[in-house]
Design a protein around this motif. Structure first.
Motif, PDB file in Angstrom:
ATOM      1  N   ASP A 129       0.810  -1.202   0.000  1.00 41.51           N
ATOM      2  CA  ASP A 129       0.000   0.000   0.000  1.00 41.51           C
ATOM      3  C   ASP A 129       0.854   1.268   0.000  1.00 41.51           C
ATOM      4  N   ILE A 130       1.945   1.218  -0.755  1.00 42.15           N
ATOM      5  CA  ILE A 130       2.793   2.397  -0.918  1.00 42.15           C
ATOM      6  C   ILE A 130       2.052   3.329  -1.874  1.00 42.15           C
ATOM      7  N   PRO A 131       1.767   4.555  -1.466  1.00 42.31           N
ATOM      8  CA  PRO A 131       1.002   5.471  -2.320  1.00 42.31           C
ATOM      9  C   PRO A 131       1.643   5.680  -3.691  1.00 42.31           C
ATOM     10  N   LYS A 132       0.811   5.836  -4.700  1.00 40.84           N
ATOM     11  CA  LYS A 132       1.313   5.987  -6.070  1.00 40.84           C
ATOM     12  C   LYS A 132       2.192   7.222  -6.232  1.00 40.84           C
ATOM     13  N   GLU A 133       2.044   8.198  -5.354  1.00 41.93           N
ATOM     14  CA  GLU A 133       2.844   9.418  -5.450  1.00 41.93           C
ATOM     15  C   GLU A 133       4.275   9.216  -4.933  1.00 41.93           C
ATOM     16  N   VAL A 134       4.502   8.139  -4.205  1.00 38.36           N
ATOM     17  CA  VAL A 134       5.825   7.855  -3.644  1.00 38.36           C
ATOM     18  C   VAL A 134       6.683   7.190  -4.720  1.00 38.36           C
ATOM     19  N   SER A 135       7.917   7.641  -4.871  1.00 34.62           N
ATOM     20  CA  SER A 135       8.809   7.059  -5.878  1.00 34.62           C
ATOM     21  C   SER A 135      10.130   6.591  -5.284  1.00 34.62           C
ATOM     22  N   GLU A 136      10.204   6.549  -3.961  1.00 34.29           N
ATOM     23  CA  GLU A 136      11.420   6.040  -3.327  1.00 34.29           C
ATOM     24  C   GLU A 136      11.141   5.641  -1.880  1.00 34.29           C
ATOM     25  N   LEU A 137      11.975   4.738  -1.377  1.00 28.67           N
ATOM     26  CA  LEU A 137      11.993   4.389   0.038  1.00 28.67           C
ATOM     27  C   LEU A 137      13.395   4.713   0.527  1.00 28.67           C
ATOM     28  N   ARG A 138      13.479   5.533   1.552  1.00 29.72           N
ATOM     29  CA  ARG A 138      14.806   5.838   2.078  1.00 29.72           C
ATOM     30  C   ARG A 138      15.335   4.637   2.839  1.00 29.72           C
ATOM     31  N   ASP A 139      16.613   4.600   3.069  1.00 23.82           N
ATOM     32  CA  ASP A 139      17.194   3.462   3.773  1.00 23.82           C
ATOM     33  C   ASP A 139      16.851   3.510   5.257  1.00 23.82           C
ATOM     34  N   GLU A 140      16.963   2.360   5.885  1.00 25.15           N
ATOM     35  CA  GLU A 140      16.787   2.192   7.314  1.00 25.15           C
ATOM     36  C   GLU A 140      15.408   2.595   7.843  1.00 25.15           C
ATOM     37  N   LEU A 141      14.357   2.176   7.133  1.00 27.60           N
ATOM     38  CA  LEU A 141      13.002   2.395   7.638  1.00 27.60           C
ATOM     39  C   LEU A 141      12.771   1.574   8.893  1.00 27.60           C
TER      40      LEU A 141
END
Length: 86
Positions: free
Chosen positions: A66-78
């Motif tokens: 369920d990552i929103p469509k507007e998101v285009s990256e995941l930062r490290d160390e979540l």
């Protein structure tokens, strides 16, 4: 064309040790582009094991959904379970 990349490791390269569970088991930074026009959300599955049909056991390391469509990256160390700090 959908494209997934990471500054943490090269194409076909190994995850750094702190992203494999050898040490901290943190996610690497990931970025993507070129999602299909009607994308509503993203799911990211990370597993390991043989892809050649061998009987090697596969392991699922993490699932993000369920990552929103507007998101285009995941930062490290979540954070871990239930994190909302995408």
């Amino acid at each position: 064309e959908f494209r997934l990349s990471s500054p943490s490791f090269g194409n076909g390269g190994e995850f750094p040790s702190d992203n494999r569970g050898d040490e901290d088991n943190m996610n690497p930074a990931l970025a993507w582009e070129g999602a299909p026009k009607n994308t509503q959300s993203f799911v990211l599955l990370v597993d390991s094991g043989a892809d050649d049909g061998a009987d090697a056991a596969k392991a699922t390391h993490w699932v993000v959904y369920d990552i929103p469509k507007e998101v285009s990256e995941l930062r490290d160390e979540l954070s871990g379970s239930g994190a909302s700090d995408v």
